[in-house]
Motif scaffolding. Structure first.
Motif, PDB file in Angstrom:
ATOM      1  N   PHE A  46       0.829  -1.199   0.000  1.00 54.59           N
ATOM      2  CA  PHE A  46       0.000   0.000   0.000  1.00 54.59           C
ATOM      3  C   PHE A  46       0.867   1.253   0.000  1.00 54.59           C
ATOM      4  N   ASP A  47       0.279   2.344  -0.423  1.00 60.10           N
ATOM      5  CA  ASP A  47       0.881   3.679  -0.341  1.00 60.10           C
ATOM      6  C   ASP A  47      -0.011   4.532   0.536  1.00 60.10           C
ATOM      7  N   LEU A  69      -4.042  10.404   0.388  1.00 58.35           N
ATOM      8  CA  LEU A  69      -4.274   9.350  -0.587  1.00 58.35           C
ATOM      9  C   LEU A  69      -3.809   8.031   0.011  1.00 58.35           C
ATOM     10  N   ARG A  71      -3.518   3.958  -1.326  1.00 56.71           N
ATOM     11  CA  ARG A  71      -3.643   3.127  -2.529  1.00 56.71           C
ATOM     12  C   ARG A  71      -3.188   1.714  -2.180  1.00 56.71           C
ATOM     13  N   ALA A  73      -2.259  -2.144  -3.647  1.00 55.97           N
ATOM     14  CA  ALA A  73      -1.934  -2.947  -4.838  1.00 55.97           C
ATOM     15  C   ALA A  73      -2.735  -4.245  -4.776  1.00 55.97           C
ATOM     16  N   THR A  74      -3.226  -4.688  -5.919  1.00 57.62           N
ATOM     17  CA  THR A  74      -4.010  -5.922  -5.957  1.00 57.62           C
ATOM     18  C   THR A  74      -3.357  -6.952  -6.843  1.00 57.62           C
TER      19      THR A  74
END
Length: 74
Positions: A46-47, A69, A71, A73-74
């Motif tokens: 994640f970010d 934010l 984000r 990752a998947t």
């Protein structure tokens, strides 16, 4: 270290190095410590970004934006 050029996007120009001699100091870049075992949330990278504006360094005055934010990752 992981080096990310300032003016590129979508992973272009990113590279990993062990030596600062491999970095062109004349170009604007973001240099980060590379983590072999990154922190994960439910197995996903994640970010998290917090946006700030530095108005003054002496005295230090900063403004933090109310929204950031996140984000995954998947």
């Amino acid at each position: 270290m992981i080096v990310k050029p300032d003016q590129l996007s979508q992973g272009k120009g990113i590279f990993i190095t062990n030596s600062i001699e491999n970095i062109d100091l004349r170009e604007l870049s973001v240099v980060q410590e590379y983590l072999n075992e990154p922190y994960l949330i439910d197995g996903l990278k994640f970010d998290m970004r917090i946006y700030v504006l530095v108005v003054s360094c002496d005295p230090l005055r900063i403004f933090i934006h109310k929204e950031g934010l996140v984000r995954f990752a998947t």
